[in-house]
Design an enzyme around this catalytic site. Sequence first.
Site, short mmCIF file in Angstrom:
data_model
loop_
_atom_site.label_atom_id
_atom_site.label_comp_id
_atom_site.label_asym_id
_atom_site.label_seq_id
_atom_site.Cartn_x
_atom_site.Cartn_y
_atom_site.Cartn_z
CD GLN A 30 3.16 5.91 2.68
OE1 GLN A 30 2.51 5.27 2.18
NE2 GLN A 30 4.40 4.94 3.31
CG HIS A 88 0.41 6.74 5.55
ND1 HIS A 88 1.56 7.04 6.36
CD2 HIS A 88 0.63 5.30 5.43
CE1 HIS A 88 2.52 6.06 6.28
NE2 HIS A 88 1.89 5.04 5.86
CB CYS A 108 5.23 2.02 7.19
SG CYS A 108 4.74 3.53 6.55
CG LEU A 109 6.44 0.95 1.26
CD1 LEU A 109 6.03 1.03 0.04
CD2 LEU A 109 7.79 0.03 0.94
N GLY A 113 0.75 -1.25 0.01
CA GLY A 113 0.16 0.03 0.00
C GLY A 113 0.85 1.32 0.13
CG HIS A 173 -0.49 0.95 7.65
ND1 HIS A 173 0.70 0.66 8.63
CD2 HIS A 173 0.25 1.86 6.95
CE1 HIS A 173 1.69 1.29 7.99
NE2 HIS A 173 1.47 1.90 7.04
CD GLU A 174 -1.29 2.00 2.80
OE1 GLU A 174 -0.74 3.51 2.55
OE2 GLU A 174 -0.42 1.10 3.21
NI NI Z 1 2.75 3.08 5.74
#
Ligand code: NI
Length: 173
Positions: free
Chosen positions: A52, A143, A97-98, A47, A139-140
């Site tokens: 981000q 953000h 998480c990225l 995701g 989670h997404e």
């Molecule tokens: Ni994330």
Amino acid sequence: MAVREILIHPDPRLRVKAKPVADPTAPEVRALVQDLADTMYDAPGVGLAATQIGVALRVAVTDLVWRNEEGVRDLHVWINPEILWRSEETTRYEEGCLSLPEIYEEVERPRRIRVRWQDLEGAVHEAEFEDFPAIALQHEFDHLEGRLFIDYLSPLKRRLITNKLKKRFKKRA
Ligand code: NI
């Protein structure tokens, strides 16, 4: 089509609350979604939220299956997502998480959610999700509020993780 740079915590842009998309059918939104998908698949991740890559708009993409079966992709686009309902029942998942490379911690969240969102045609959808999809979406969408999964950990743990990432990504700052 472009792979964009993913912001790493503690970049302050990860803390910006994203604004609603006025017109999901606008060409800029389609281009943003394409960039998000390219960047997510390149990373690779399951995701990615616009926040981000430094774009403060309420857009995220997910693909929760593509890594499991060769050649199979299941890209989902979430525009202006809203969590309408959260179950009282919770579950715990180890999240990554990225924007927090190589950090994995268990987080407790509602096990089921009901979500409303728009697609690239502007159509409104509503559906219920549970377990892993529900966790990934929470989670997404966090953000888009400027929230990270480490916000659910103790202040001490959060500080340790922040210091670790600051040290590791010093050169980029
Ligand atoms: Ni994330």
